[in-house]
Design an enzyme around this catalytic site. Structure first.
Site, short mmCIF file in Angstrom:
data_model
loop_
_atom_site.label_atom_id
_atom_site.label_comp_id
_atom_site.label_asym_id
_atom_site.label_seq_id
_atom_site.Cartn_x
_atom_site.Cartn_y
_atom_site.Cartn_z
CD GLU A 1 0.74 -1.58 5.38
OE1 GLU A 1 1.28 -2.33 4.84
OE2 GLU A 1 0.85 -1.04 6.40
CE1 TYR A 2 0.53 1.76 2.10
CE2 TYR A 2 1.50 0.10 0.73
CZ TYR A 2 1.57 0.97 1.76
OH TYR A 2 2.71 0.95 2.53
N GLY B 1 -5.65 -2.74 10.30
CA GLY B 1 -5.10 -3.38 8.94
C GLY B 1 -3.88 -3.78 9.20
N GLY B 2 -2.70 -3.41 8.40
CA GLY B 2 -1.54 -3.79 8.20
C GLY B 2 -1.32 -4.48 6.83
CD1 TRP B 3 2.56 -7.30 3.51
CD2 TRP B 3 2.35 -5.52 2.61
NE1 TRP B 3 2.79 -7.42 2.31
CE2 TRP B 3 2.74 -6.26 1.70
CE3 TRP B 3 1.94 -3.98 2.29
CZ2 TRP B 3 3.02 -5.97 0.22
CZ3 TRP B 3 2.26 -3.85 1.13
CH2 TRP B 3 2.71 -4.60 0.07
#
Length: 159
Positions: free
Chosen positions: A104-105, A63-65
């Protein structure tokens, strides 16, 4: 002590001071049913640190922003199951100590990703499916905002 180590950097952490490394990042693939890893060679070099530092635990952080496709994948039971099985494959293939989910998220589209009201429930189902696939001996962690507002922690805890 946990460090996120990125796929785009060449900096190697000193495992003497760490207990865990979260390798950033893997992503939900384009077909919503598996994982794409950024820079597999770098991941392998991070895992190789365990030879001299057997105490070290290495997880793949997915994932990650701005990393999307979670909402679509988790909403579909078949894709969610395939994604969890792919997590299992990666844990075995790379000899990982676990998976870290960095969505996120759930329910929030501020990172430019899709989101629905059912994301919180689907996130819980996703964590359940990954746990079942990788087993109880492997780590399964997640990233969250400090309020925990997007995740049903009480439901995840009872899985």
């Amino acid at each position: 002590m946990i460090a996120y180590v990125t796929s785009w950097s060449t900096v190697m952490p000193d495992p003497t001071y760490l207990t865990h490394i979260n390798y950033a990042f893997g992503h939900v693939n384009d077909s919503f049913d598996g994982v794409r890893i950024d820079n597999e060679a770098r991941l392998k070099s991070i895992i190789a640190l365990k030879k001299k530092h057997p105490h070290l635990k290495v997880l793949l952080s997915i994932g990650g922003w701005g990393s999307g496709r979670f909402s679509e994948m988790a909403a579909d039971a078949v894709n969610r199951g395939k994604f969890a099985k792919d997590c299992e494959r990666l844990v075995k293939e790379f000899k990982l100590d676990g998976i870290d989910i960095d969505w996120e998220y759930p329910t929030n589209s501020s990172a430019g990703i899709s989101a629905t009201k059912s994301d919180t429930e689907n996130f819980t189902l996703l964590m359940r499916d990954i746990r079942k696939a990788i087993g109880k001996k492997k780590l399964l962690t997640l990233a969250s905002v400090s309020s925990g507002q997007y995740i049903a922690f009480d439901r995840i805890k009872t899985m």
